[in-house]
Design a protein around this motif. Structure first.
Motif, PDB file in Angstrom:
ATOM      1  N   LEU A  57       0.860  -1.175   0.000  1.00  0.00           N
ATOM      2  CA  LEU A  57       0.000   0.000   0.000  1.00  0.00           C
ATOM      3  C   LEU A  57       0.901   1.230   0.000  1.00  0.00           C
ATOM      4  CD1 LEU A  57      -2.766   1.505   0.553  1.00  0.00           C
ATOM      5  CD2 LEU A  57      -2.395   0.991   2.984  1.00  0.00           C
ATOM      6  N   ALA A  58       0.495   2.286  -0.694  1.00  0.00           N
ATOM      7  CA  ALA A  58       1.316   3.506  -0.743  1.00  0.00           C
ATOM      8  C   ALA A  58       0.441   4.746  -0.665  1.00  0.00           C
ATOM      9  CB  ALA A  58       2.152   3.539  -2.016  1.00  0.00           C
ATOM     10  N   PHE A  59       0.957   5.768   0.032  1.00  0.00           N
ATOM     11  CA  PHE A  59       0.281   7.060   0.149  1.00  0.00           C
ATOM     12  C   PHE A  59       1.199   8.153  -0.402  1.00  0.00           C
ATOM     13  CE2 PHE A  59      -1.579   4.562   3.599  1.00  0.00           C
ATOM     14  CZ  PHE A  59      -2.929   4.902   3.554  1.00  0.00           C
ATOM     15  N   GLY A  60       0.636   9.075  -1.193  1.00  0.00           N
ATOM     16  CA  GLY A  60       1.434  10.175  -1.721  1.00  0.00           C
ATOM     17  C   GLY A  60       0.585  11.379  -2.059  1.00  0.00           C
ATOM     18  N   ASP A  61       1.264  12.466  -2.467  1.00  0.00           N
ATOM     19  CA  ASP A  61       0.511  13.683  -2.799  1.00  0.00           C
ATOM     20  C   ASP A  61       1.021  14.408  -4.039  1.00  0.00           C
ATOM     21  OD1 ASP A  61       1.941  16.578  -1.518  1.00  0.00           O
ATOM     22  OD2 ASP A  61       2.882  14.634  -1.264  1.00  0.00           O
ATOM     23  N   GLY A  62       2.249  14.104  -4.501  1.00  0.00           N
ATOM     24  CA  GLY A  62       2.818  14.874  -5.601  1.00  0.00           C
ATOM     25  C   GLY A  62       3.002  14.067  -6.874  1.00  0.00           C
ATOM     26  N   ASN A  63       3.345  14.759  -7.946  1.00  0.00           N
ATOM     27  CA  ASN A  63       3.545  14.065  -9.222  1.00  0.00           C
ATOM     28  C   ASN A  63       4.714  13.093  -9.181  1.00  0.00           C
ATOM     29  OD1 ASN A  63       1.381  15.425 -10.243  1.00  0.00           O
ATOM     30  ND2 ASN A  63       2.516  16.606 -11.767  1.00  0.00           N
ATOM     31  N   ASN A  64       5.672  13.316  -8.283  1.00  0.00           N
ATOM     32  CA  ASN A  64       6.777  12.359  -8.168  1.00  0.00           C
ATOM     33  C   ASN A  64       6.347  11.085  -7.431  1.00  0.00           C
ATOM     34  OD1 ASN A  64       6.595  13.695  -5.657  1.00  0.00           O
ATOM     35  ND2 ASN A  64       8.764  13.403  -5.232  1.00  0.00           N
ATOM     36  N   ASP A  65       5.077  11.027  -7.036  1.00  0.00           N
ATOM     37  CA  ASP A  65       4.526   9.827  -6.413  1.00  0.00           C
ATOM     38  C   ASP A  65       3.713   8.971  -7.390  1.00  0.00           C
ATOM     39  OD1 ASP A  65       5.528  10.497  -3.845  1.00  0.00           O
ATOM     40  OD2 ASP A  65       3.834  11.835  -3.522  1.00  0.00           O
ATOM     41  N   ILE A  66       3.590   9.411  -8.629  1.00  0.00           N
ATOM     42  CA  ILE A  66       2.767   8.681  -9.594  1.00  0.00           C
ATOM     43  C   ILE A  66       3.253   7.241  -9.762  1.00  0.00           C
ATOM     44  CG2 ILE A  66       2.149   8.506 -12.047  1.00  0.00           C
ATOM     45  CD1 ILE A  66       1.922  11.573 -12.077  1.00  0.00           C
ATOM     46  N   GLU A  67       4.559   7.076 -10.037  1.00  0.00           N
ATOM     47  CA  GLU A  67       5.098   5.730 -10.232  1.00  0.00           C
ATOM     48  C   GLU A  67       4.989   4.900  -8.949  1.00  0.00           C
ATOM     49  OE1 GLU A  67       6.672   8.520 -11.047  1.00  0.00           O
ATOM     50  OE2 GLU A  67       7.407   8.410 -13.116  1.00  0.00           O
ATOM     51  N   MET A  68       5.102   5.552  -7.797  1.00  0.00           N
ATOM     52  CA  MET A  68       4.985   4.840  -6.531  1.00  0.00           C
ATOM     53  C   MET A  68       3.592   4.242  -6.367  1.00  0.00           C
ATOM     54  SD  MET A  68       5.545   6.181  -2.604  1.00  0.00           S
ATOM     55  CE  MET A  68       4.203   7.357  -2.555  1.00  0.00           C
ATOM     56  N   LEU A  69       2.564   5.035  -6.610  1.00  0.00           N
ATOM     57  CA  LEU A  69       1.201   4.534  -6.464  1.00  0.00           C
ATOM     58  C   LEU A  69       0.910   3.423  -7.465  1.00  0.00           C
ATOM     59  CD1 LEU A  69       0.903   6.885  -4.507  1.00  0.00           C
ATOM     60  CD2 LEU A  69      -1.312   7.403  -5.556  1.00  0.00           C
ATOM     61  N   GLN A  70       1.520   3.523  -8.646  1.00  0.00           N
ATOM     62  CA  GLN A  70       1.318   2.482  -9.655  1.00  0.00           C
ATOM     63  C   GLN A  70       2.075   1.205  -9.320  1.00  0.00           C
ATOM     64  OE1 GLN A  70       2.608   4.858 -13.017  1.00  0.00           O
ATOM     65  NE2 GLN A  70       0.498   5.229 -13.685  1.00  0.00           N
ATOM     66  N   ALA A  71       3.184   1.320  -8.583  1.00  0.00           N
ATOM     67  CA  ALA A  71       3.995   0.146  -8.240  1.00  0.00           C
ATOM     68  C   ALA A  71       3.416  -0.631  -7.077  1.00  0.00           C
ATOM     69  CB  ALA A  71       5.431   0.575  -7.906  1.00  0.00           C
ATOM     70  N   ALA A  72       2.596   0.030  -6.262  1.00  0.00           N
ATOM     71  CA  ALA A  72       1.963  -0.644  -5.126  1.00  0.00           C
ATOM     72  C   ALA A  72       0.646  -1.272  -5.577  1.00  0.00           C
ATOM     73  CB  ALA A  72       1.720   0.348  -3.995  1.00  0.00           C
TER      74      ALA A  72
ATOM     75  N   ALA B 190      -3.593  16.115  -2.795  1.00  0.00           N
ATOM     76  CA  ALA B 190      -2.692  15.679  -3.876  1.00  0.00           C
ATOM     77  C   ALA B 190      -2.970  16.420  -5.177  1.00  0.00           C
ATOM     78  CB  ALA B 190      -2.838  14.168  -4.091  1.00  0.00           C
ATOM     79  N   SER B 191      -1.988  16.314  -6.093  1.00  0.00           N
ATOM     80  CA  SER B 191      -2.145  16.899  -7.419  1.00  0.00           C
ATOM     81  C   SER B 191      -3.231  16.177  -8.204  1.00  0.00           C
ATOM     82  CB  SER B 191      -0.820  16.806  -8.189  1.00  0.00           C
ATOM     83  OG  SER B 191      -0.520  15.447  -8.487  1.00  0.00           O
ATOM     84  N   LYS B 192      -3.788  16.850  -9.186  1.00  0.00           N
ATOM     85  CA  LYS B 192      -4.813  16.239 -10.033  1.00  0.00           C
ATOM     86  C   LYS B 192      -4.257  15.031 -10.773  1.00  0.00           C
ATOM     87  CE  LYS B 192      -7.577  20.422 -10.870  1.00  0.00           C
ATOM     88  NZ  LYS B 192      -8.058  21.378 -11.913  1.00  0.00           N
ATOM     89  N   ASP B 193      -2.995  15.134 -11.211  1.00  0.00           N
ATOM     90  CA  ASP B 193      -2.378  14.030 -11.952  1.00  0.00           C
ATOM     91  C   ASP B 193      -2.258  12.789 -11.082  1.00  0.00           C
ATOM     92  OD1 ASP B 193      -2.138  15.622 -14.194  1.00  0.00           O
ATOM     93  OD2 ASP B 193      -0.045  16.139 -13.827  1.00  0.00           O
ATOM     94  N   LEU B 194      -1.910  12.974  -9.816  1.00  0.00           N
ATOM     95  CA  LEU B 194      -1.776  11.818  -8.932  1.00  0.00           C
ATOM     96  C   LEU B 194      -3.139  11.206  -8.631  1.00  0.00           C
ATOM     97  CD1 LEU B 194       0.384  10.190  -7.366  1.00  0.00           C
ATOM     98  CD2 LEU B 194      -0.302  11.475  -5.340  1.00  0.00           C
ATOM     99  N   LYS B 195      -4.126  12.045  -8.379  1.00  0.00           N
ATOM    100  CA  LYS B 195      -5.469  11.525  -8.111  1.00  0.00           C
ATOM    101  C   LYS B 195      -6.001  10.723  -9.298  1.00  0.00           C
ATOM    102  CE  LYS B 195      -6.884  15.074  -4.780  1.00  0.00           C
ATOM    103  NZ  LYS B 195      -7.756  16.237  -4.530  1.00  0.00           N
ATOM    104  N   ALA B 196      -5.575  11.112 -10.496  1.00  0.00           N
ATOM    105  CA  ALA B 196      -6.060  10.434 -11.698  1.00  0.00           C
ATOM    106  C   ALA B 196      -5.579   8.995 -11.796  1.00  0.00           C
ATOM    107  CB  ALA B 196      -5.643  11.215 -12.947  1.00  0.00           C
ATOM    108  N   VAL B 197      -4.417   8.679 -11.204  1.00  0.00           N
ATOM    109  CA  VAL B 197      -3.881   7.306 -11.279  1.00  0.00           C
ATOM    110  C   VAL B 197      -4.109   6.527  -9.987  1.00  0.00           C
ATOM    111  CG1 VAL B 197      -2.096   8.071 -12.897  1.00  0.00           C
ATOM    112  CG2 VAL B 197      -1.537   7.867 -10.466  1.00  0.00           C
ATOM    113  N   ALA B 198      -4.593   7.193  -8.943  1.00  0.00           N
ATOM    114  CA  ALA B 198      -4.745   6.552  -7.640  1.00  0.00           C
ATOM    115  C   ALA B 198      -5.921   5.574  -7.627  1.00  0.00           C
ATOM    116  CB  ALA B 198      -4.941   7.611  -6.560  1.00  0.00           C
TER     117      ALA B 198
END
Length: 259
Positions: A205-220, A229-237
């Motif tokens: 499980l992963a928690f993040g808020d910025g665009n540099n967290d996009i790959e992290m949320l996708q890897a978990a 969080a940014s709109k871009d991150l929410k879009a992939v969460a």
């Protein structure tokens, strides 16, 4: 239903409220209670090992630093991926052409060739000062450099990265950037850590808020964006919890039976 065995947390804007510059009591209590359930807890940050926070009564198990370029636990290094020296030197030259100083980060040091307002504030988020080092060139030439930090705006990115082959920008703030190896990201770091602990993606499980967290949320297996969080991150969460200032991690973990 898969059982969560490891949780990764971004720091700034996720564990730490950027306005108050501290972790809340409820979020800290959440971390302590997760540890009591023997869940492996990791930080996944753009910060260097020097800038990792210390939370009273709680220790993390594994550390993903420099946006994934250097990962380690309390026993050993898990993944090490520095930027090629030639690219570091070119980045420094490019930054000078737009009148920007930089900081370079090794495992043990974070040194600068100058300072400006953006770089100073960027360091302050991790409670670090800009240290102008007379031996900057020696540090550059005799150490692995995992990250270059520079104050700049998005319009400066092309000039800053001109003729750079093996490094890329990752950013979560609009006035500065982290430059890391092209073959690094928080997602790659998580892959390496999961392999080390013999865990499946579905157990993370992963928690993040910025665009540099996009790959992290996708890897978990499950990636949760903070309400701030940014709109871009929410879009992939896979889901969105409450804002950091409203103890989003605490309420998510309560609602999902993790604590």
């Amino acid at each position: 239903m898969d059982i969560t065995k490891i949780i990764f947390f971004d720091i700034d804007g996720t564990l730490i409220d950027m306005k108050k510059k501290r972790i809340s009591e409820k979020t800290l209590d959440t971390l302590i209670r997760l540890k009591e359930k023997n869940i492996i807890l990791g930080v996944a940050t753009g910060r260097s090992p020097l800038g990792l926070p210390q939370f009273k009564g709680m220790e993390f198990d594994v550390f993903l630093t420099f946006n994934g370029s250097y990962c380690f636990n309390r026993q050993q290094s898990i993944f090490s991926n520095p930027i090629p020296t030639d690219d570091v030197k070119k980045i420094i030259s490019n930054a000078a052409s737009i009148n920007r100083p930089v900081s370079i980060a090794t495992k043990e040091k974070l040194v600068s060739n100058g300072k400006d307002e953006d770089l100073v504030e960027y360091h302050s988020f991790a409670n670090l000062e800009v240290i102008i080092d007379d031996n900057f060139d020696d540090v550059l030439n005799n150490n692995d450099i995992y990250q270059v930090l520079a104050g700049c705006h998005k319009k400066d990115y092309p000039e800053l990265m001109k003729n750079i082959s093996h490094a890329k920008i990752t950013a979560w703030w609009d006035r500065a950037v982290d430059i890391i190896p092209t073959s690094s990201s928080k997602g790659i770091g998580i892959d390496k850590i999961l392999k080390y602990y013999h865990l499946d993606k579905s157990e993370a499980l992963a928690f993040g808020d910025g665009n540099n967290d996009i790959e992290m949320l996708q890897a978990a297996g499950t990636g949760i964006a903070m309400g701030n969080a940014s709109k871009d991150l929410k879009a992939v969460a896979d889901g969105v919890c409450a804002n950091v200032e409203n103890d989003g991690i605490y309420y998510y973990c309560m609602e999902h039976g993790l604590i």
